[in-house]
Structure formats: C-alpha cells, structure tokens
Design a protein around this motif. Structure first.
Motif, short mmCIF file in Angstrom:
data_model
loop_
_atom_site.label_atom_id
_atom_site.label_comp_id
_atom_site.label_asym_id
_atom_site.label_seq_id
_atom_site.Cartn_x
_atom_site.Cartn_y
_atom_site.Cartn_z
N ASN A 126 0.83 -1.20 0.00
CA ASN A 126 0.00 0.00 0.00
C ASN A 126 0.87 1.26 0.00
O ASN A 126 2.09 1.18 -0.17
N ASP A 127 0.25 2.42 0.22
CA ASP A 127 0.99 3.69 0.19
C ASP A 127 2.09 3.73 1.24
O ASP A 127 3.17 4.27 0.99
N ARG A 128 1.84 3.16 2.42
CA ARG A 128 2.85 3.15 3.48
C ARG A 128 4.07 2.34 3.07
O ARG A 128 5.21 2.78 3.23
#
Length: 164
Positions: A126-128
C-alpha cells in the motif's frame, strides 16, 4: 516452483495469452514469466548501462523479494511521460501478472520515483509500504548508486509486504 516464481490461480493462462509473436526475434518468456532476449553483435545495448554484477544483484533481489512477499516485483528505469502514476500503471499492465505485481519506476532525468501495485496485492503493498520503498531507494540514489537504491527499496518493501 522455480526460483523467483510466484504462483497464483490462472497465472499460466495469463502468461499463455501473450503470444510469442509479440516478442522480438531472439526473445523468449522464461518459466518465471521474465523475458530473456539476445542481441546481435554490433547492436546497441537495450539495457541500462549497468555492470553485469549490478544486473545480477538486481535480478537476485527481484527473485528473493518476489518469493518472500508473494508479489511479482519489477523495475523500470527510463523516462515517464506526462502523469507519472498513469505512466507507471501502463508499464505495470504490460508485465506478467500485473494484478499480482508491484513496479518501481525510476525516471533518472526528472529524478522521480513512482511505485504502483496491482489490484491483488495493493492491500499489502500500500501507500505506506511504497513510501518506505521510496525512502530506502532515495538514500542510494543520493549517493549516486541507482542499483543499490533499487535493491534497498525491494528488500524493505518485500519485508513490509510479507509482514502485512
């Protein structure tokens, strides 16, 4: 399962859908879904100007990261046109198993790094996780070593995705 190979349902059908006619003369799909290509003597190289040792290290890291996280990681080094994310998604869509893939796209001339993931792995990469990958890559890039930055990024993202 071959080294570096990620297996999923309907994977062979997806790869089989790509015909050999799409590939240039002297190129084949390997069992892991990668493309291996030869070139004629005197032809200009089509690969980045990296040493053989660097390319082997990158390939080994791609295989290890893919096995660890069960994500088909790939790397693109080159210019990204227009909207960076859209351009990276178009490149990912051309790779084997794009739904199970994550692409690290680096545009050296504009100094941009974009990480995009396929729909089947976007909850784990994901973005993290992408932000961790970019942070790891930029350290190597600032030292002038693109391959080291890519390898660091792949290792960090594989560890984070495997834990998620």
């Amino acid at each position: 399962m071959a080294s570096g190979e990620v297996t999923h349902a309907n994977v062979s059908a997806e790869i089989a859908a790509r015909s050999a006619a799409e590939l240039p003369l002297g190129a084949v799909f390997t069992n892991s879904g990668r493309i291996s290509a030869a070139r004629y003597p005197g032809d200009e190289p089509t690969t980045p100007p990296f040493s053989k040792r660097d390319l082997i290290a990158l390939d080994d890291t791609l295989k290890a990261a893919s096995e660890k996280a069960l994500v088909r990681f790939s790397v693109y080094v080159g210019d990204l046109d227009g909207d960076l994310e859209s351009s990276a998604r178009e490149i990912l869509a051309k790779s084997p198993e794009p739904a199970y893939g994550t692409l690290i796209a680096v545009s050296p001339n504009s100094r941009d790094v974009v990480i995009v993931s396929g729909s089947k792995v976007s909850t784990r990469v994901n973005d993290r996780v992408a932000a961790l990958g970019v942070t790891a890559a930029v350290t190597g890039f600032r030292q002038g070593n693109l391959i080291d930055g890519l390898i660091a990024s792949l290792r960090v993202m594989a560890t984070a995705a495997a834990a998620g």
